[in-house]
Write a protein that holds these residues in place. Structure first.
Motif, short mmCIF file in Angstrom:
data_model
loop_
_atom_site.label_atom_id
_atom_site.label_comp_id
_atom_site.label_asym_id
_atom_site.label_seq_id
_atom_site.Cartn_x
_atom_site.Cartn_y
_atom_site.Cartn_z
N MET A 1 -11.50 4.42 77.84
CA MET A 1 -10.95 3.15 77.37
C MET A 1 -10.24 3.36 76.03
O MET A 1 -10.80 3.98 75.12
CB MET A 1 -12.06 2.11 77.23
CG MET A 1 -11.57 0.74 76.75
SD MET A 1 -12.94 -0.43 76.58
CE MET A 1 -13.45 -0.56 78.31
N ALA A 2 -9.04 2.86 75.87
CA ALA A 2 -8.28 3.00 74.64
C ALA A 2 -8.94 2.22 73.51
O ALA A 2 -9.51 1.15 73.73
CB ALA A 2 -6.85 2.51 74.85
N THR A 3 -8.89 2.79 72.30
CA THR A 3 -9.43 2.11 71.14
C THR A 3 -8.41 2.14 70.01
O THR A 3 -7.47 2.94 70.03
CB THR A 3 -10.73 2.78 70.65
OG1 THR A 3 -10.46 4.16 70.34
CG2 THR A 3 -11.82 2.70 71.73
N TYR A 4 -8.60 1.26 69.03
CA TYR A 4 -7.69 1.18 67.88
C TYR A 4 -8.30 1.92 66.69
O TYR A 4 -9.51 1.97 66.53
CB TYR A 4 -7.46 -0.28 67.50
CG TYR A 4 -6.69 -1.08 68.51
CD1 TYR A 4 -5.30 -1.11 68.49
CD2 TYR A 4 -7.35 -1.80 69.50
CE1 TYR A 4 -4.57 -1.86 69.42
CE2 TYR A 4 -6.64 -2.54 70.44
CZ TYR A 4 -5.25 -2.56 70.40
OH TYR A 4 -4.54 -3.29 71.33
N SER A 5 -7.45 2.49 65.86
CA SER A 5 -7.91 3.12 64.63
C SER A 5 -8.07 2.03 63.57
O SER A 5 -7.49 0.95 63.67
CB SER A 5 -6.90 4.17 64.15
OG SER A 5 -5.62 3.59 63.98
N GLU A 6 -8.85 2.34 62.54
CA GLU A 6 -9.18 1.33 61.54
C GLU A 6 -7.95 0.77 60.83
O GLU A 6 -7.94 -0.41 60.46
CB GLU A 6 -10.16 1.91 60.51
CG GLU A 6 -11.54 2.16 61.07
CD GLU A 6 -12.53 2.56 59.98
OE1 GLU A 6 -12.24 2.31 58.79
OE2 GLU A 6 -13.58 3.13 60.33
N GLU A 7 -6.93 1.59 60.63
CA GLU A 7 -5.74 1.09 59.92
C GLU A 7 -4.98 0.06 60.74
O GLU A 7 -4.10 -0.65 60.21
CB GLU A 7 -4.81 2.24 59.53
CG GLU A 7 -4.34 3.10 60.68
CD GLU A 7 -5.21 4.33 60.88
OE1 GLU A 7 -4.66 5.33 61.39
OE2 GLU A 7 -6.40 4.30 60.53
N ASP A 8 -5.29 -0.04 62.03
CA ASP A 8 -4.62 -1.02 62.88
C ASP A 8 -5.51 -2.23 63.20
O ASP A 8 -5.14 -3.08 64.01
CB ASP A 8 -4.18 -0.37 64.19
CG ASP A 8 -3.03 0.61 63.98
OD1 ASP A 8 -2.16 0.32 63.13
OD2 ASP A 8 -3.01 1.65 64.65
N TYR A 9 -6.69 -2.29 62.57
CA TYR A 9 -7.55 -3.45 62.79
C TYR A 9 -6.88 -4.72 62.27
O TYR A 9 -6.27 -4.72 61.19
CB TYR A 9 -8.88 -3.27 62.06
CG TYR A 9 -9.87 -2.36 62.75
CD1 TYR A 9 -9.56 -1.68 63.91
CD2 TYR A 9 -11.14 -2.17 62.20
CE1 TYR A 9 -10.48 -0.84 64.52
CE2 TYR A 9 -12.07 -1.33 62.80
CZ TYR A 9 -11.73 -0.66 63.96
OH TYR A 9 -12.64 0.17 64.56
N LEU A 10 -7.01 -5.80 63.01
CA LEU A 10 -6.49 -7.10 62.61
C LEU A 10 -7.64 -8.02 62.22
O LEU A 10 -8.76 -7.87 62.70
CB LEU A 10 -5.70 -7.72 63.77
CG LEU A 10 -4.52 -6.90 64.29
CD1 LEU A 10 -3.87 -7.60 65.47
CD2 LEU A 10 -3.49 -6.66 63.18
#
Length: 219
Positions: A1-10
């Motif tokens: 499953m794809a996950t987001y990196s912290e710099e892209d957290y909204l």
């Protein structure tokens, strides 16, 4: 499953802004434009009363945590839950320092009254999916507390609401990655928007807000 990196957290709080008005969200979260009005100030005052991380309570079969930081790598979200009630339940999850198992129930405080759209419900569910991912559990419902009516409303986290949240968050990330501020048609809700004087809807067909500000500064 794809996950987001912290710099892209909204920000979780942005879900409510995005559902209210996509342009408002983009101005605040992408272009870093923000103004307070009497509604946002009243909302801040209400949250100051609940968001104290040093206040915890135990009431019988449950304990309460305030201002709980949460995040989700799957959704790319981060923020703070106003209040989380941990209710003792054999079908729940283990909590460090506590005996037995508990189900976390998020409670979000809002200054005004119930809205006609799902913006508040989506933000609450956003908090729930973060808790689910962090605590390896499933949450069926949460509560919205409205300061104007002093009413706590139970929100069921249905499949339809979860699908709506997923679509909303995907669209938010798409705008964020492209640094895109959408154009919207002015409506009645513009009157209560704290960014009314920054949005400048009369300029939408001519230039962006940043372009307008840069032009005025150079004049």
């Amino acid at each position: 499953m794809a996950t987001y990196s912290e710099e892209d957290y909204l920000m979780l709080s942005g879900i409510q802004h995005f559902a209210f008005c996509r342009r408002q969200w983009a101005l605040a979260h992408i272009e870093n434009q923000w103004n307070d009005n009497y509604l946002t100030i009243a909302g801040q005052n209400l949250h100051h009363k609940t968001d104290d991380p040093y206040i915890s309570e135990t009431r019988g079969e449950k304990f309460i945590v305030r201002a709980m930081p949460v995040h989700s790598r799957e959704y790319g979200l981060t923020g703070v839950c106003d209040v989380v009630e941990f209710k003792k339940d054999n079908n729940g999850t283990q909590v460090f320092g506590k005996s037995g198992k508990y189900v976390p129930i998020p409670i979000e405080y809002k200054h005004g009254k119930e809205k006609t759209n799902h913006s508040d419900e989506l933000q609450l569910l956003g908090e729930a999916v973060c808790l689910e991912e962090m605590l390896f559990c499933h949450i069926d419902y949460g509560y919205l507390y409205y300061g104007k009516t002093r009413h706590r409303k139970k929100i069921e986290f249905t499949l339809a609401l979860r699908q709506e949240l997923n679509q909303t968050v995907l669209e938010m990330h798409s705008y964020w990655q492209r640094k895109y501020t959408p154009r919207v048609k002015p409506s009645q809700k513009c009157k209560s928007c704290s960014l009314r004087d920054i949005c400048l809807p009369e300029l939408l067909n001519r230039e962006s807000v940043n372009e307008y500000i840069e032009r005025r500064l150079s004049e």
